[in-house]
Design a protein around this motif. Structure first.
Motif, PDB file in Angstrom:
ATOM      1  N   ASN A 133       0.820  -1.215   0.000  1.00  0.00           N
ATOM      2  CA  ASN A 133       0.000   0.000   0.000  1.00  0.00           C
ATOM      3  C   ASN A 133       0.856   1.269   0.000  1.00  0.00           C
ATOM      4  O   ASN A 133       0.415   2.311   0.489  1.00  0.00           O
ATOM      5  N   LEU A 134       2.046   1.188  -0.550  1.00  0.00           N
ATOM      6  CA  LEU A 134       2.936   2.344  -0.568  1.00  0.00           C
ATOM      7  C   LEU A 134       2.349   3.498  -1.373  1.00  0.00           C
ATOM      8  O   LEU A 134       2.638   4.672  -1.088  1.00  0.00           O
ATOM      9  N   ALA A 135       1.507   3.189  -2.356  1.00  0.00           N
ATOM     10  CA  ALA A 135       0.913   4.251  -3.181  1.00  0.00           C
ATOM     11  C   ALA A 135       0.019   5.179  -2.367  1.00  0.00           C
ATOM     12  O   ALA A 135      -0.233   6.315  -2.785  1.00  0.00           O
ATOM     13  N   ALA A 136      -0.456   4.729  -1.208  1.00  0.00           N
ATOM     14  CA  ALA A 136      -1.274   5.613  -0.363  1.00  0.00           C
ATOM     15  C   ALA A 136      -0.438   6.748   0.217  1.00  0.00           C
ATOM     16  O   ALA A 136      -0.967   7.826   0.515  1.00  0.00           O
ATOM     17  N   GLY A 155       5.995   8.100 -13.092  1.00  0.00           N
ATOM     18  CA  GLY A 155       4.925   7.125 -13.215  1.00  0.00           C
ATOM     19  C   GLY A 155       4.153   6.992 -11.927  1.00  0.00           C
ATOM     20  O   GLY A 155       4.409   7.680 -10.929  1.00  0.00           O
ATOM     21  N   SER A 156       3.197   6.074 -11.936  1.00  0.00           N
ATOM     22  CA  SER A 156       2.344   5.819 -10.781  1.00  0.00           C
ATOM     23  C   SER A 156       2.967   4.734  -9.909  1.00  0.00           C
ATOM     24  O   SER A 156       3.374   3.675 -10.405  1.00  0.00           O
ATOM     25  N   VAL A 157       3.035   4.990  -8.617  1.00  0.00           N
ATOM     26  CA  VAL A 157       3.562   3.994  -7.681  1.00  0.00           C
ATOM     27  C   VAL A 157       2.645   2.781  -7.628  1.00  0.00           C
ATOM     28  O   VAL A 157       3.107   1.655  -7.437  1.00  0.00           O
TER      29      VAL A 157
END
Length: 322
Positions: A133-136, A155-157
């Motif tokens: 859940n690092l993108a949070a 880019g998107s994580v």
């Protein structure tokens, strides 16, 4: 008196004792208690094996049916591949952390100690969920020159952190903390006088570590590293919570459809044992090669140590080794 014995044709008592000693027959020790205990253990093991083999609730035909199922084989390969990748990451980072930890630079040493403290002190499952859940926390990533607005890669994580990436990051970085302590212990087991002698010859610290310290420390590093590989093989099952298709998750996918939970878990256990046996054989071979100067400390084969009355444990009665 000796002259009289020679003249009379008789030999001294010591000579008679030596001749009689040559004709002595050494009787082997019976070890009756050991054989009784071994018999009891064999009977108990046989009864347990018979109970398991004849219990219809294990559904052995179902186990045989799914033993070589393509989904199970794919999961077994993913488990093995993930173990090798994670251990490679853990060993490489572990070497760096171990060298940092024993460095004379206080800041570098403390940073390494803090890393080891954090990753050894937090649960692996928590780390895995965190990485997944690092993108949070960081929705996007970029590589460029800060404060100048120059970006090379962006880019998107969420696209970057896949279940496989999260598993490698979590398990690899966590394993590095444990490998750092193993490697540090192996390095510290080498006499410091060798490093002092190498410095007196004008060798740099990096060359001393590469040419003198690390090769000798490998004898102390290899056995616990092998144990870590076996532990990591089984520890990869934790990534099933993020739906990575390793062995346990593949078994779960199958028994979620046919509700044959126990047989599919037995299939997973079978392949874990197969892979563990192969890795143990490889570890045994590496240990024998690295410990040629202390060969007595390692068995000829990893199964050799499982056999009774072999090697140094042989009874004194001349019983042949298995």
């Amino acid at each position: 008196m000796i002259q009289d014995a020679v003249i009379s044709g008789t030999a001294p008592s010591s000579s008679i004792d030596e001749r009689e000693g040559d004709n002595l027959v050494v009787a082997p020790s019976r070890h009756i208690g050991q054989w009784i205990a071994a018999g009891i253990v064999l009977v108990l093991v046989g009864l347990a094996a018979w109970s398991v083999a004849t219990n219809p609730n294990f559904h052995w035909p179902t186990v045989g049916h799914y033993l070589f199922d393509p989904l199970i084989l794919k999961g077994a390969w993913m488990t093995l591949w993930l173990t090798l990748v994670v251990m490679a990451v853990g060993i490489l980072f572990g070497i760096v952390l171990a060298v940092m930890h024993i460095s004379d630079n206080v800041i570098v040493s403390k940073v390494s100690a803090a890393y080891i403290w954090f990753f050894r002190g937090t649960p692996v499952m928590v780390q895995l969920i965190f990485w997944y859940n690092l993108a949070a926390l960081y929705p996007r990533y970029f590589l460029g020159i800060p404060f100048l607005g120059i970006t090379f890669v962006e880019g998107s994580v969420n696209d970057l952190i896949t279940p496989y990436t999260a598993a490698v990051l979590c398990l690899g970085l966590n394993e590095a903390a444990y490998m750092a302590e193993i490697i540090r212990g192996g390095i510290l087991s080498i006499d410091s006088g060798q490093e002092d002698a190498a410095r007196a010859l004008g060798m740099r610290r990096t060359k001393i570590m590469r040419r003198i310290i690390i090769p000798q420390a490998m004898r102390s590093i290899i056995p616990p590293t092998g144990n870590q590989v076996i532990g990591m093989l089984k520890g990869t099952s934790i990534v099933s919570i993020i739906s990575l298709g390793e062995l346990l998750y593949s078994a779960q996918m199958v028994y979620s459809r046919n509700y044959q939970t126990i047989p599919l878990l037995l299939v997973a256990c079978f392949w874990y044992l197969v892979i563990t046996t192969v890795l143990t054989a490889v570890q045994s071979r590496i240990e024998r090669r690295m410990g040629r100067s202390t060969r007595r400390a390692t068995p000829k084969h990893f199964l050799h140590s499982l056999l009774p009355f072999t090697g140094r444990n042989s009874p004194p009665g001349g019983m042949p080794a298995a």
